[in-house]
Design a protein around this motif. Structure first.
Motif, PDB file in Angstrom:
ATOM      1  N   LYS A  25       0.833  -1.210   0.000  1.00 35.31           N
ATOM      2  CA  LYS A  25       0.000   0.000   0.000  1.00 35.31           C
ATOM      3  C   LYS A  25       0.867   1.261   0.000  1.00 35.31           C
ATOM      4  CE  LYS A  25      -3.454  -2.326   2.863  1.00 35.31           C
ATOM      5  NZ  LYS A  25      -4.497  -2.629   1.924  1.00 35.31           N
ATOM      6  N   LEU A  26       2.015   1.191   0.697  1.00 37.99           N
ATOM      7  CA  LEU A  26       2.862   2.386   0.814  1.00 37.99           C
ATOM      8  C   LEU A  26       3.554   2.751  -0.496  1.00 37.99           C
ATOM      9  CD1 LEU A  26       4.534   2.012   4.332  1.00 37.99           C
ATOM     10  CD2 LEU A  26       2.884   3.726   3.606  1.00 37.99           C
ATOM     11  N   LYS A  27       3.699   1.751  -1.394  1.00 37.12           N
ATOM     12  CA  LYS A  27       4.429   2.013  -2.641  1.00 37.12           C
ATOM     13  C   LYS A  27       3.818   3.165  -3.423  1.00 37.12           C
ATOM     14  CE  LYS A  27       6.485  -2.488  -3.318  1.00 37.12           C
ATOM     15  NZ  LYS A  27       6.168  -3.837  -3.715  1.00 37.12           N
ATOM     16  N   SER A  28       2.488   3.268  -3.373  1.00 39.89           N
ATOM     17  CA  SER A  28       1.825   4.309  -4.165  1.00 39.89           C
ATOM     18  C   SER A  28       1.595   5.597  -3.361  1.00 39.89           C
ATOM     19  CB  SER A  28       0.480   3.779  -4.674  1.00 39.89           C
ATOM     20  OG  SER A  28      -0.282   3.352  -3.569  1.00 39.89           O
ATOM     21  N   GLN A  29       2.114   5.647  -2.140  1.00 40.79           N
ATOM     22  CA  GLN A  29       1.886   6.825  -1.286  1.00 40.79           C
ATOM     23  C   GLN A  29       3.031   7.825  -1.421  1.00 40.79           C
ATOM     24  OE1 GLN A  29      -0.882   7.376   0.653  1.00 40.79           O
ATOM     25  NE2 GLN A  29      -1.684   5.525  -0.320  1.00 40.79           N
ATOM     26  N   PRO A  30       2.750   9.112  -1.167  1.00 41.43           N
ATOM     27  CA  PRO A  30       3.829  10.100  -1.190  1.00 41.43           C
ATOM     28  C   PRO A  30       4.873   9.793  -0.108  1.00 41.43           C
ATOM     29  CG  PRO A  30       1.699  11.139  -0.718  1.00 41.43           C
ATOM     30  CD  PRO A  30       1.442   9.683  -0.855  1.00 41.43           C
ATOM     31  N   SER A  31       6.112  10.249  -0.352  1.00 39.17           N
ATOM     32  CA  SER A  31       7.188   9.911   0.585  1.00 39.17           C
ATOM     33  C   SER A  31       6.909  10.476   1.983  1.00 39.17           C
ATOM     34  CB  SER A  31       8.535  10.394   0.060  1.00 39.17           C
ATOM     35  OG  SER A  31       8.443  11.737  -0.283  1.00 39.17           O
ATOM     36  N   ARG A  32       6.151  11.575   2.069  1.00 35.89           N
ATOM     37  CA  ARG A  32       5.814  12.147   3.382  1.00 35.89           C
ATOM     38  C   ARG A  32       4.998  11.129   4.200  1.00 35.89           C
ATOM     39  NH1 ARG A  32       1.066  15.927   4.487  1.00 35.89           N
ATOM     40  NH2 ARG A  32       1.531  16.900   6.467  1.00 35.89           N
ATOM     41  N   THR A  33       4.049  10.458   3.536  1.00 35.81           N
ATOM     42  CA  THR A  33       3.225   9.454   4.233  1.00 35.81           C
ATOM     43  C   THR A  33       4.092   8.297   4.694  1.00 35.81           C
ATOM     44  OG1 THR A  33       1.385  10.069   2.809  1.00 35.81           O
ATOM     45  CG2 THR A  33       1.180   7.980   3.997  1.00 35.81           C
ATOM     46  N   LYS A  34       4.999   7.860   3.787  1.00 32.90           N
ATOM     47  CA  LYS A  34       5.888   6.740   4.164  1.00 32.90           C
ATOM     48  C   LYS A  34       6.698   7.105   5.404  1.00 32.90           C
ATOM     49  CE  LYS A  34       6.448   5.286  -0.574  1.00 32.90           C
ATOM     50  NZ  LYS A  34       7.249   5.471  -1.761  1.00 32.90           N
ATOM     51  N   ARG A  35       7.231   8.344   5.412  1.00 32.00           N
ATOM     52  CA  ARG A  35       8.045   8.766   6.559  1.00 32.00           C
ATOM     53  C   ARG A  35       7.212   8.776   7.838  1.00 32.00           C
ATOM     54  NH1 ARG A  35      10.209  12.607   3.031  1.00 32.00           N
ATOM     55  NH2 ARG A  35       8.886  14.241   3.911  1.00 32.00           N
ATOM     56  N   THR A  36       5.964   9.233   7.725  1.00 31.94           N
ATOM     57  CA  THR A  36       5.106   9.305   8.919  1.00 31.94           C
ATOM     58  C   THR A  36       4.816   7.906   9.457  1.00 31.94           C
ATOM     59  OG1 THR A  36       4.091  11.274   7.958  1.00 31.94           O
ATOM     60  CG2 THR A  36       2.958  10.293   9.812  1.00 31.94           C
ATOM     61  N   VAL A  37       4.577   6.964   8.535  1.00 29.51           N
ATOM     62  CA  VAL A  37       4.295   5.587   8.971  1.00 29.51           C
ATOM     63  C   VAL A  37       5.532   4.984   9.631  1.00 29.51           C
ATOM     64  CG1 VAL A  37       3.777   3.243   8.153  1.00 29.51           C
ATOM     65  CG2 VAL A  37       2.460   5.188   7.292  1.00 29.51           C
ATOM     66  N   MET A  38       6.705   5.203   9.012  1.00 31.08           N
ATOM     67  CA  MET A  38       7.935   4.646   9.589  1.00 31.08           C
ATOM     68  C   MET A  38       8.203   5.260  10.971  1.00 31.08           C
ATOM     69  SD  MET A  38       8.601   2.449   7.426  1.00 31.08           S
ATOM     70  CE  MET A  38      10.037   1.742   8.189  1.00 31.08           C
ATOM     71  N   LYS A  39       7.914   6.543  11.094  1.00 32.58           N
ATOM     72  CA  LYS A  39       8.107   7.207  12.390  1.00 32.58           C
ATOM     73  C   LYS A  39       7.160   6.603  13.435  1.00 32.58           C
ATOM     74  CE  LYS A  39       8.199  11.860  14.331  1.00 32.58           C
ATOM     75  NZ  LYS A  39       7.807  13.245  14.112  1.00 32.58           N
ATOM     76  N   ALA A  40       5.915   6.328  13.005  1.00 39.33           N
ATOM     77  CA  ALA A  40       4.945   5.723  13.926  1.00 39.33           C
ATOM     78  C   ALA A  40       5.424   4.340  14.375  1.00 39.33           C
ATOM     79  CB  ALA A  40       3.581   5.613  13.243  1.00 39.33           C
ATOM     80  N   LEU A  41       5.939   3.556  13.435  1.00 37.25           N
ATOM     81  CA  LEU A  41       6.430   2.215  13.787  1.00 37.25           C
ATOM     82  C   LEU A  41       7.598   2.315  14.779  1.00 37.25           C
ATOM     83  CD1 LEU A  41       6.216   0.499  10.270  1.00 37.25           C
ATOM     84  CD2 LEU A  41       4.905  -0.162  12.284  1.00 37.25           C
ATOM     85  N   GLN A  42       8.469   3.312  14.562  1.00 34.01           N
ATOM     86  CA  GLN A  42       9.605   3.490  15.480  1.00 34.01           C
ATOM     87  C   GLN A  42       9.130   3.912  16.882  1.00 34.01           C
ATOM     88  OE1 GLN A  42      11.882   6.305  13.253  1.00 34.01           O
ATOM     89  NE2 GLN A  42      12.683   4.747  11.852  1.00 34.01           N
ATOM     90  N   THR A  43       8.113   4.787  16.913  1.00 36.20           N
ATOM     91  CA  THR A  43       7.568   5.223  18.215  1.00 36.20           C
ATOM     92  C   THR A  43       7.000   4.024  18.964  1.00 36.20           C
ATOM     93  OG1 THR A  43       7.031   7.383  17.302  1.00 36.20           O
ATOM     94  CG2 THR A  43       5.860   6.753  19.293  1.00 36.20           C
ATOM     95  N   ILE A  44       6.264   3.178  18.222  1.00 34.74           N
ATOM     96  CA  ILE A  44       5.656   1.993  18.864  1.00 34.74           C
ATOM     97  C   ILE A  44       6.757   1.048  19.340  1.00 34.74           C
ATOM     98  CG2 ILE A  44       4.181  -0.013  18.437  1.00 34.74           C
ATOM     99  CD1 ILE A  44       2.712   1.868  16.331  1.00 34.74           C
ATOM    100  N   GLU A  45       7.782   0.877  18.527  1.00 36.64           N
ATOM    101  CA  GLU A  45       8.896  -0.008  18.917  1.00 36.64           C
ATOM    102  C   GLU A  45       9.514   0.463  20.236  1.00 36.64           C
ATOM    103  OE1 GLU A  45      12.140   0.078  16.194  1.00 36.64           O
ATOM    104  OE2 GLU A  45      13.119  -1.656  17.079  1.00 36.64           O
TER     105      GLU A  45
END
Ligand code: SF4
Length: 242
Positions: A25-45
């Motif tokens: 799903k992320l492949k078609s998303q803007p890089s800003r969205t990808k960064r936000t998701v990765m940041k969220a995953l890091q926060t949860i980690e």
């Protein structure tokens, strides 16, 4: 019988399950969205500390439907009652990602889109944790036994107010989870659930309400192999207390 506690969750396994679901799903998303998701995953980690408690309880047949533990705790869901009626026992469980993540999610200096993405991602990690927890419970079953899909108040035709029933059966201090008058849990990323326990053949035949349901267009339909639903809030549905 006392509750069993399970806290040997590998948060990376849960995060990987969610990341695999997001990857395409992320492949078609803007890089800003990808960064936000990765940041969220890091926060949860950094902040999540998953824990679960569970125990087996009897299923009591009633004239209509069934109850758990005692007659005074009827399961008010026609679909789930049909499943439990095939099972002699059920497993009740509760799990949480913990208070530290909850505090982090309430942090004030967070942009709205970051807050929304963090909330959804944490819901999905909670589902992945429940999936890992269910696998652990399955491994504790006796030979030949299996567990049905898990169900939580608020899912399908099971009204959210039955959280009260599950909380009546859980220890008073359950992993620090509290239930509000409007049936929301705190920490927010917490889940209670029930699953039936029966022989593997019965579970295969009756363990999934969706396989006998005529609502073909239901967005929350689970097939035999799909044991958990990620993207819950996006589908206007979640097992968690979002
Ligand atoms: S298909 Fe939808 S309505 Fe039918 S049992 Fe599954 S979740 Fe419930």
């Amino acid at each position: 019988m006392k509750y069993f506690r399970y806290d040997r969750f590998d948060i990376h396994t849960a995060l990987n399950l969610v990341y695999e679901y997001y990857e395409n799903k992320l492949k078609s998303q803007p890089s800003r969205t990808k960064r936000t998701v990765m940041k969220a995953l890091q926060t949860i980690e950094r902040h999540a500390s998953p824990q679960m408690i569970w125990k087996r309880i009897p299923v009591i047949p009633l004239d209509i439907g069934c109850a758990i533990q005692k007659e005074q705790y009827p399961v008010k869901s026609r679909k789930f009652s049909r499943i439990l009626s095939q099972c002699g026992e059920a497993v009740i469980c509760a799990a949480t990602l913990g208070k530290s993540l909850d505090h982090e999610m309430k942090r004030e200096n967070m942009r709205m889109h970051e807050r929304v993405v963090l909330d959804q991602t944490a819901s999905d990690v909670m589902e992945a944790v429940m999936e890992i927890g269910q696998t652990h419970i399955q491994k504790q079953c006796r030979p030949g036994e299996s567990v049905t899909k898990r169900y939580s108040p608020g899912y399908c035709d099971w009204h959210i107010d039955q959280q009260q029933v599950l909380f009546s059966l859980l220890p008073s201090e359950v992993l620090g989870i509290r239930l509000s008058n409007s049936f929301l849990m705190s920490p927010r990323k917490s889940v209670t659930a029930l699953m039936g326990v029966a022989d593997a053949r019965t579970v295969e035949l009756y363990g999934n309400a969706c396989s006998r349901c005529s609502r073909r267009d239901c967005a929350f339909r689970r097939d035999q192999t799909e044991t958990f639903i990620l993207g819950g809030t996006q589908r206007e549905h979640s097992h968690t207390s979002v």
